[in-house]
Enzyme design. Structure first.
Site, PDB file in Angstrom:
ATOM      1  N   CYS A 195      30.516 132.931 -17.484  1.00  0.00           N
ATOM      2  CA  CYS A 195      29.867 133.893 -18.400  1.00  0.00           C
ATOM      3  C   CYS A 195      29.510 135.199 -17.720  1.00  0.00           C
ATOM      4  O   CYS A 195      29.181 136.176 -18.401  1.00  0.00           O
ATOM      5  CB  CYS A 195      28.624 133.262 -19.014  1.00  0.00           C
ATOM      6  SG  CYS A 195      28.996 131.767 -19.908  1.00  0.00           S
ATOM      7  N   HIS A 243      23.947 138.318 -21.712  1.00  0.00           N
ATOM      8  CA  HIS A 243      24.954 137.341 -22.115  1.00  0.00           C
ATOM      9  C   HIS A 243      24.391 136.535 -23.287  1.00  0.00           C
ATOM     10  O   HIS A 243      23.252 136.069 -23.247  1.00  0.00           O
ATOM     11  CB  HIS A 243      25.297 136.432 -20.934  1.00  0.00           C
ATOM     12  CG  HIS A 243      26.075 135.230 -21.343  1.00  0.00           C
ATOM     13  ND1 HIS A 243      27.192 135.324 -22.144  1.00  0.00           N
ATOM     14  CD2 HIS A 243      25.895 133.903 -21.100  1.00  0.00           C
ATOM     15  CE1 HIS A 243      27.658 134.106 -22.370  1.00  0.00           C
ATOM     16  NE2 HIS A 243      26.888 133.234 -21.760  1.00  0.00           N
ATOM     17  N   ASN A 247      28.265 131.619 -28.231  1.00  0.00           N
ATOM     18  CA  ASN A 247      28.455 131.955 -26.816  1.00  0.00           C
ATOM     19  C   ASN A 247      29.951 132.135 -26.553  1.00  0.00           C
ATOM     20  O   ASN A 247      30.708 131.172 -26.602  1.00  0.00           O
ATOM     21  CB  ASN A 247      27.862 130.814 -25.968  1.00  0.00           C
ATOM     22  CG  ASN A 247      28.025 131.035 -24.468  1.00  0.00           C
ATOM     23  OD1 ASN A 247      28.786 131.907 -24.035  1.00  0.00           O
ATOM     24  ND2 ASN A 247      27.322 130.249 -23.684  1.00  0.00           N
TER      25      ASN A 247
HETATM   26  N1  ACO Z   1      22.213 118.482 -32.778  1.00  0.00           N
HETATM   27  C1  ACO Z   1      21.152 117.670 -32.877  1.00  0.00           C
HETATM   28  N2  ACO Z   1      20.524 117.139 -31.798  1.00  0.00           N
HETATM   29  C2  ACO Z   1      21.003 117.467 -30.588  1.00  0.00           C
HETATM   30  C3  ACO Z   1      22.124 118.316 -30.427  1.00  0.00           C
HETATM   31  C4  ACO Z   1      22.736 118.826 -31.593  1.00  0.00           C
HETATM   32  N3  ACO Z   1      23.797 119.659 -31.539  1.00  0.00           N
HETATM   33  N4  ACO Z   1      22.367 118.470 -29.102  1.00  0.00           N
HETATM   34  C5  ACO Z   1      21.444 117.744 -28.449  1.00  0.00           C
HETATM   35  N5  ACO Z   1      20.615 117.127 -29.346  1.00  0.00           N
HETATM   36  C6  ACO Z   1      19.486 116.274 -29.079  1.00  0.00           C
HETATM   37  C7  ACO Z   1      19.549 115.631 -27.714  1.00  0.00           C
HETATM   38  O1  ACO Z   1      20.345 114.465 -27.734  1.00  0.00           O
HETATM   39  C8  ACO Z   1      18.091 115.348 -27.443  1.00  0.00           C
HETATM   40  O2  ACO Z   1      17.737 114.179 -28.133  1.00  0.00           O
HETATM   41  P1  ACO Z   1      16.690 113.138 -27.469  1.00  0.00           P
HETATM   42  O3  ACO Z   1      15.416 113.900 -27.335  1.00  0.00           O
HETATM   43  O4  ACO Z   1      16.642 112.038 -28.484  1.00  0.00           O
HETATM   44  O5  ACO Z   1      17.278 112.759 -26.142  1.00  0.00           O
HETATM   45  C9  ACO Z   1      17.358 116.504 -28.119  1.00  0.00           C
HETATM   46  O6  ACO Z   1      18.316 117.053 -29.063  1.00  0.00           O
HETATM   47  C10 ACO Z   1      16.928 117.598 -27.159  1.00  0.00           C
HETATM   48  O7  ACO Z   1      18.000 117.877 -26.263  1.00  0.00           O
HETATM   49  P2  ACO Z   1      17.869 118.945 -25.109  1.00  0.00           P
HETATM   50  O8  ACO Z   1      19.093 118.929 -24.283  1.00  0.00           O
HETATM   51  O9  ACO Z   1      16.548 118.795 -24.425  1.00  0.00           O
HETATM   52  O10 ACO Z   1      17.806 120.294 -25.974  1.00  0.00           O
HETATM   53  P3  ACO Z   1      17.458 121.708 -25.488  1.00  0.00           P
HETATM   54  O11 ACO Z   1      16.258 122.171 -26.200  1.00  0.00           O
HETATM   55  O12 ACO Z   1      17.486 121.848 -23.980  1.00  0.00           O
HETATM   56  O13 ACO Z   1      18.683 122.557 -26.044  1.00  0.00           O
HETATM   57  C11 ACO Z   1      20.751 123.546 -25.267  1.00  0.00           C
HETATM   58  C12 ACO Z   1      20.015 122.258 -25.597  1.00  0.00           C
HETATM   59  C13 ACO Z   1      20.841 124.373 -26.529  1.00  0.00           C
HETATM   60  C14 ACO Z   1      22.139 123.206 -24.767  1.00  0.00           C
HETATM   61  C15 ACO Z   1      19.959 124.334 -24.200  1.00  0.00           C
HETATM   62  O14 ACO Z   1      19.637 123.488 -23.128  1.00  0.00           O
HETATM   63  C16 ACO Z   1      20.698 125.521 -23.664  1.00  0.00           C
HETATM   64  O15 ACO Z   1      20.947 126.486 -24.357  1.00  0.00           O
HETATM   65  N6  ACO Z   1      21.038 125.509 -22.364  1.00  0.00           N
HETATM   66  C17 ACO Z   1      21.682 126.642 -21.728  1.00  0.00           C
HETATM   67  C18 ACO Z   1      23.106 126.753 -22.081  1.00  0.00           C
HETATM   68  C19 ACO Z   1      23.627 128.021 -21.477  1.00  0.00           C
HETATM   69  O16 ACO Z   1      22.919 129.009 -21.360  1.00  0.00           O
HETATM   70  N7  ACO Z   1      24.829 128.076 -21.043  1.00  0.00           N
HETATM   71  C20 ACO Z   1      25.247 129.350 -20.422  1.00  0.00           C
HETATM   72  C21 ACO Z   1      26.330 129.209 -19.628  1.00  0.00           C
HETATM   73  S1  ACO Z   1      27.744 128.721 -20.558  1.00  0.00           S
HETATM   74  C22 ACO Z   1      29.086 129.123 -19.595  1.00  0.00           C
HETATM   75  O17 ACO Z   1      28.992 129.486 -18.461  1.00  0.00           O
HETATM   76  C23 ACO Z   1      30.417 128.962 -20.240  1.00  0.00           C
END
Ligand code: ACO
Length: 327
Positions: A112, A253, A284
């Protein structure tokens, strides 16, 4: 010498995949995706449409906006994590598609942060006097490396391409005022595609396990993203000699609205007034994201000549970086 953006071009594929469409594919909801990420929809490339096809479309628009032809281009630097093929470089496919026969062309893999890396490299060539006109292209067909059964990643990504023409500034604009690049190989496991390289060549077995698709430790990435982008953003401002209050827009980003909102609090810059985001509409798009947002902001009449912008990015590697640009 000041190196400036002389032309900008973007391309988004026609097909739109909404959160409601995703509800029918994996166990998720529009409400979860919207509150956790800010994303509402993303564009998906057509079948057979390649990363270089999208890149060529964005590149042609950038060339037209710069008022030059493809034959004027001396260098193509292309950022992508979704190359057309493992070999050769996608930059060479783009070179052929746009007819940039006088250029030399290569790819950069900084996930990214690809736009900041590719632009910074091109800037150095121009400053060194080796190159007069550089075309920086970022293109991502992330739908091809998305595991559509993994709800934790498949809701995040979209396809698209963006490009800029860089040349020595002709007027009194300062252009690229600073660029800072960072990486930390300690975190190579946080964002990865394991199969397809020399370490783990493709087999029926690893493809069956979806190991040729992107895997991400989202929570860990999230934690590192905010601090890294804030500190590199401050470093870029300091290197440019620009106060944060002189910045018209921060264009980060486009990964997650919660990440962007945390950056806004830590930089003490109002989210609505000083950040431009198009995440809800495009998701993204990795290296293509910053310029896709910049083009939208310009189109909306929100950016004028002389405005100072701060670009900050973060991605797999881990890599991160920032750039202060006067348009
Ligand atoms: N729909 C419903 N529930 C979901 C989903 C979904 N799509 N995805 C995960 N959950 C659930 C999980 O299973 C978890 O359930 P549990 O509590 O029963 O275990 C719960 O939701 C919370 O999951 P988390 O992983 O803690 O969710 P979080 O609030 O961290 O959000 C996310 C996840 C959106 C991926 C976030 O961590 C994020 O944005 N991370 C950064 C990603 C990023 O910036 N990437 C950049 C680089 S990408 C690149 O380089 C190509």
């Amino acid at each position: 010498m000041n190196v400036a953006i002389q032309g900008l071009g973007t391309y988004l594929p026609e097909r739109i995949l909404t959160n409601h469409d995703l509800e029918a594919m994996v166990e998720t909801s529009d409400e979860w995706i919207t509150t956790r990420t800010g994303i509402k929809e993303r564009h998906i490339a057509a079948e057979g449409e390649t990363a270089s096809d999208m890149a060529a479309k964005a590149a042609n628009i950038a060339l037209e906006n710069a008022g030059i032809t493809a034959e004027d281009v001396d260098l193509i630097v292309l950022g992508t994590i979704t190359p057309d093929q493992q070999l050769p470089a996608t930059a060479c496919f783009v070179q052929e598609k746009i007819g940039a026969k006088n250029a030399f062309a290569f790819d950069v893999q900084a996930a990214c942060t690809g736009f900041i890396y590719a632009t910074s490299i091109a800037e150095q060539y121009i400053k060194a006097g080796t190159v007069k006109t550089a075309l920086v292209v970022n293109t991502e067909k992330l739908s091809a490396v998305t595991n559509w059964e993994d709800r934790e990643t498949c809701v995040l990504f979209g396809d698209g391409a963006s490009a800029v023409v860089l040349q020595e500034a002709t007027g009194d604009e300062k252009g690229i005022m600073s660029s800072i690049l960072k990486s930390d190989g300690k975190y190579t496991d946080l964002l990865r595609i394991e199969t397809g390289g020399s370490n783990e060549p493709v087999t029926a077995e690893n493809v069956g396990e979806n190991r040729h698709k992107m895997m991400m430790s989202g929570r860990e990435v999230f934690k590192l993203a905010v601090g890294s982008m804030v500190s590199v953003g401050k470093e870029a401002l300091e290197a440019a000699g620009v106060d944060v209050n002189e910045i018209k827009y921060v264009i980060p980003h486009q990964a997650n609205m919660r990440i962007i909102s945390s950056i806004s609090s830590k930089l003490k810059l109002d989210l609505d007034e000083h950040f431009y985001n198009n995440l809800p509409r495009v998701g993204n798009t990795s290296s293509a994201s910053i310029l896709l947002a910049l083009a939208e902001a310009i189109e909306a009449g929100k950016i004028e000549k002389g405005d100072k912008l701060l670009f900050v990015a973060f991605g797999g590697g881990l890599t991160w970086g920032a750039m202060v640009v006067e348009i």
